[in-house]
Design a protein around this motif. Structure first.
Motif, PDB file in Angstrom:
ATOM      1  N   LEU A  71       1.625  -2.005 -49.249  1.00 29.71           N
ATOM      2  CA  LEU A  71       0.747  -2.665 -48.274  1.00 29.71           C
ATOM      3  C   LEU A  71       0.192  -3.966 -48.832  1.00 29.71           C
ATOM      4  CD1 LEU A  71      -1.178   0.344 -46.725  1.00 29.71           C
ATOM      5  CD2 LEU A  71       0.460  -1.153 -45.578  1.00 29.71           C
ATOM      6  N   ALA A  72      -0.179  -3.951 -50.098  1.00 28.44           N
ATOM      7  CA  ALA A  72      -0.691  -5.171 -50.720  1.00 28.44           C
ATOM      8  C   ALA A  72       0.389  -6.254 -50.727  1.00 28.44           C
ATOM      9  CB  ALA A  72      -1.172  -4.880 -52.141  1.00 28.44           C
ATOM     10  N   ALA A  73       1.625  -5.869 -51.016  1.00 31.21           N
ATOM     11  CA  ALA A  73       2.728  -6.827 -51.048  1.00 31.21           C
ATOM     12  C   ALA A  73       2.976  -7.437 -49.674  1.00 31.21           C
ATOM     13  CB  ALA A  73       3.994  -6.146 -51.562  1.00 31.21           C
ATOM     14  N   ILE A  74       2.859  -6.631 -48.648  1.00 24.55           N
ATOM     15  CA  ILE A  74       3.180  -7.082 -47.293  1.00 24.55           C
ATOM     16  C   ILE A  74       2.003  -7.793 -46.630  1.00 24.55           C
ATOM     17  CG2 ILE A  74       3.742  -6.279 -44.967  1.00 24.55           C
ATOM     18  CD1 ILE A  74       5.292  -3.971 -46.411  1.00 24.55           C
ATOM     19  N   GLU A  75       0.811  -7.219 -46.778  1.00 25.89           N
ATOM     20  CA  GLU A  75      -0.326  -7.716 -46.013  1.00 25.89           C
ATOM     21  C   GLU A  75      -1.191  -8.733 -46.750  1.00 25.89           C
ATOM     22  OE1 GLU A  75      -2.538  -4.363 -44.593  1.00 25.89           O
ATOM     23  OE2 GLU A  75      -0.963  -3.760 -43.228  1.00 25.89           O
ATOM     24  N   ARG A  76      -1.517  -8.488 -48.003  1.00 23.31           N
ATOM     25  CA  ARG A  76      -2.488  -9.331 -48.691  1.00 23.31           C
ATOM     26  C   ARG A  76      -1.857 -10.385 -49.599  1.00 23.31           C
ATOM     27  NH1 ARG A  76      -6.003 -10.395 -46.169  1.00 23.31           N
ATOM     28  NH2 ARG A  76      -6.928 -11.365 -47.980  1.00 23.31           N
ATOM     29  N   ASP A  83      -3.356 -14.084 -50.379  1.00 24.55           N
ATOM     30  CA  ASP A  83      -4.345 -13.970 -51.453  1.00 24.55           C
ATOM     31  C   ASP A  83      -3.619 -14.092 -52.790  1.00 24.55           C
ATOM     32  OD1 ASP A  83      -6.100 -12.914 -53.495  1.00 24.55           O
ATOM     33  OD2 ASP A  83      -7.265 -11.927 -51.923  1.00 24.55           O
ATOM     34  N   GLU A  84      -3.826 -15.200 -53.469  1.00 27.68           N
ATOM     35  CA  GLU A  84      -3.112 -15.485 -54.716  1.00 27.68           C
ATOM     36  C   GLU A  84      -3.365 -14.438 -55.795  1.00 27.68           C
ATOM     37  OE1 GLU A  84      -2.826 -19.016 -58.058  1.00 27.68           O
ATOM     38  OE2 GLU A  84      -3.522 -19.515 -56.053  1.00 27.68           O
ATOM     39  N   GLU A  85      -4.591 -13.943 -55.890  1.00 29.07           N
ATOM     40  CA  GLU A  85      -4.910 -12.946 -56.916  1.00 29.07           C
ATOM     41  C   GLU A  85      -4.186 -11.628 -56.648  1.00 29.07           C
ATOM     42  OE1 GLU A  85      -8.828 -11.446 -59.412  1.00 29.07           O
ATOM     43  OE2 GLU A  85      -9.089 -12.663 -57.620  1.00 29.07           O
ATOM     44  N   VAL A  86      -4.135 -11.226 -55.392  1.00 31.42           N
ATOM     45  CA  VAL A  86      -3.382 -10.024 -55.024  1.00 31.42           C
ATOM     46  C   VAL A  86      -1.896 -10.256 -55.299  1.00 31.42           C
ATOM     47  CG1 VAL A  86      -2.689  -8.512 -53.115  1.00 31.42           C
ATOM     48  CG2 VAL A  86      -5.081  -9.238 -53.337  1.00 31.42           C
ATOM     49  N   ALA A  87      -1.404 -11.438 -54.952  1.00 34.27           N
ATOM     50  CA  ALA A  87       0.002 -11.756 -55.195  1.00 34.27           C
ATOM     51  C   ALA A  87       0.353 -11.643 -56.676  1.00 34.27           C
ATOM     52  CB  ALA A  87       0.326 -13.159 -54.682  1.00 34.27           C
ATOM     53  N   LEU A  88      -0.528 -12.115 -57.549  1.00 33.05           N
ATOM     54  CA  LEU A  88      -0.278 -12.009 -58.989  1.00 33.05           C
ATOM     55  C   LEU A  88      -0.235 -10.558 -59.449  1.00 33.05           C
ATOM     56  CD1 LEU A  88      -2.528 -14.934 -60.292  1.00 33.05           C
ATOM     57  CD2 LEU A  88      -0.025 -14.835 -60.294  1.00 33.05           C
ATOM     58  N   GLU A  89      -1.157  -9.744 -58.951  1.00 33.65           N
ATOM     59  CA  GLU A  89      -1.187  -8.311 -59.306  1.00 33.65           C
ATOM     60  C   GLU A  89       0.091  -7.617 -58.831  1.00 33.65           C
ATOM     61  OE1 GLU A  89      -3.351  -6.687 -61.142  1.00 33.65           O
ATOM     62  OE2 GLU A  89      -5.080  -8.027 -61.187  1.00 33.65           O
ATOM     63  N   VAL A  90       0.479  -7.873 -57.592  1.00 31.38           N
ATOM     64  CA  VAL A  90       1.667  -7.241 -57.013  1.00 31.38           C
ATOM     65  C   VAL A  90       2.926  -7.694 -57.741  1.00 31.38           C
ATOM     66  CG1 VAL A  90       3.118  -7.163 -54.936  1.00 31.38           C
ATOM     67  CG2 VAL A  90       0.647  -6.828 -54.743  1.00 31.38           C
ATOM     68  N   THR A  91       3.042  -8.996 -57.977  1.00 30.90           N
ATOM     69  CA  THR A  91       4.216  -9.529 -58.671  1.00 30.90           C
ATOM     70  C   THR A  91       4.350  -8.934 -60.071  1.00 30.90           C
ATOM     71  OG1 THR A  91       4.093 -11.581 -57.410  1.00 30.90           O
ATOM     72  CG2 THR A  91       5.330 -11.658 -59.469  1.00 30.90           C
ATOM     73  N   ALA A  92       3.241  -8.858 -60.787  1.00 33.55           N
ATOM     74  CA  ALA A  92       3.272  -8.283 -62.139  1.00 33.55           C
ATOM     75  C   ALA A  92       3.651  -6.805 -62.093  1.00 33.55           C
ATOM     76  CB  ALA A  92       1.916  -8.465 -62.819  1.00 33.55           C
ATOM     77  N   ALA A  93       3.088  -6.065 -61.141  1.00 33.14           N
ATOM     78  CA  ALA A  93       3.405  -4.631 -61.039  1.00 33.14           C
ATOM     79  C   ALA A  93       4.875  -4.420 -60.717  1.00 33.14           C
ATOM     80  CB  ALA A  93       2.521  -3.969 -59.984  1.00 33.14           C
ATOM     81  N   LEU A  94       5.398  -5.164 -59.757  1.00 33.74           N
ATOM     82  CA  LEU A  94       6.812  -5.008 -59.398  1.00 33.74           C
ATOM     83  C   LEU A  94       7.725  -5.431 -60.546  1.00 33.74           C
ATOM     84  CD1 LEU A  94       6.756  -6.139 -55.669  1.00 33.74           C
ATOM     85  CD2 LEU A  94       6.973  -3.810 -56.570  1.00 33.74           C
ATOM     86  N   ALA A  95       7.332  -6.448 -61.286  1.00 33.85           N
ATOM     87  CA  ALA A  95       8.136  -6.875 -62.444  1.00 33.85           C
ATOM     88  C   ALA A  95       8.179  -5.784 -63.506  1.00 33.85           C
ATOM     89  CB  ALA A  95       7.575  -8.174 -63.024  1.00 33.85           C
ATOM     90  N   THR A  96       7.061  -5.066 -63.704  1.00 33.98           N
ATOM     91  CA  THR A  96       7.069  -3.989 -64.692  1.00 33.98           C
ATOM     92  C   THR A  96       7.937  -2.825 -64.221  1.00 33.98           C
ATOM     93  OG1 THR A  96       5.012  -3.014 -63.856  1.00 33.98           O
ATOM     94  CG2 THR A  96       4.816  -4.573 -65.676  1.00 33.98           C
TER      95      THR A  96
END
Length: 140
Positions: free
Chosen positions: A70-75, A79-92
């Motif tokens: 949901l964070a990846a799709i909606e926020r 939201d750049e900060e959410v995007a950084l969290e999501v991108t880092a999580a998916l990369a891991t």
């Protein structure tokens, strides 16, 4: 969910969330980070023990990753900060899958992550995982 819904559900004073988290967004970020620590981190640990694509798909499809999706799709798009969290999580997750299966190039692991995360949306996870494993087997 409105702030009124939140305070009613939690049974706290209307100012409590703001005093604790600064804003509704601050609360959202805290919940997202907690989800990453409590739900994504254990998945990474489990993936370290996976030995084949079927095991990887079972682990990813059985993990509680709804908030991450949901964070990846909606926020993340807004939201750049959410995007950084999501991108880092998916990369891991990508790296964990690549390491578990010995996949190179990493783009193949990213494609497998995307497919695995989409399985619950498409229906029967076991059926889709079996089909993916059958067709991806020669590639990994």
């Amino acid at each position: 969910m409105s702030v009124d819904d939140l305070v009613t559900h939690l049974g706290v004073h209307r100012n409590s969330p703001y005093k604790t988290f600064g804003s509704k967004r601050g609360l959202y970020l805290m919940v997202l980070r907690r989800h990453l620590a409590d739900d994504v981190r254990p998945l990474l640990d489990a993936l370290a023990g996976a030995t084949d694509a079927a095991a990887v798909l079972r682990l990813v499809t059985s993990a509680d990753l709804d908030l991450l999706l949901l964070a990846a799709i909606e926020r993340a798009p807004v939201d750049e900060e959410v995007a950084l969290e999501v991108t880092a999580a998916l990369a891991t997750v990508d790296r964990a899958i690549a390491d578990a299966l010995g996949i190179f190039p990493p783009d193949l692991a990213a494609a497998l992550t995307a497919a695995a995360l989409g399985i619950p949306v498409r229906g029967d996870p076991d059926k889709v995982a079996t089909a993916l494993t059958h067709h991806l087997g020669p590639l990994i």
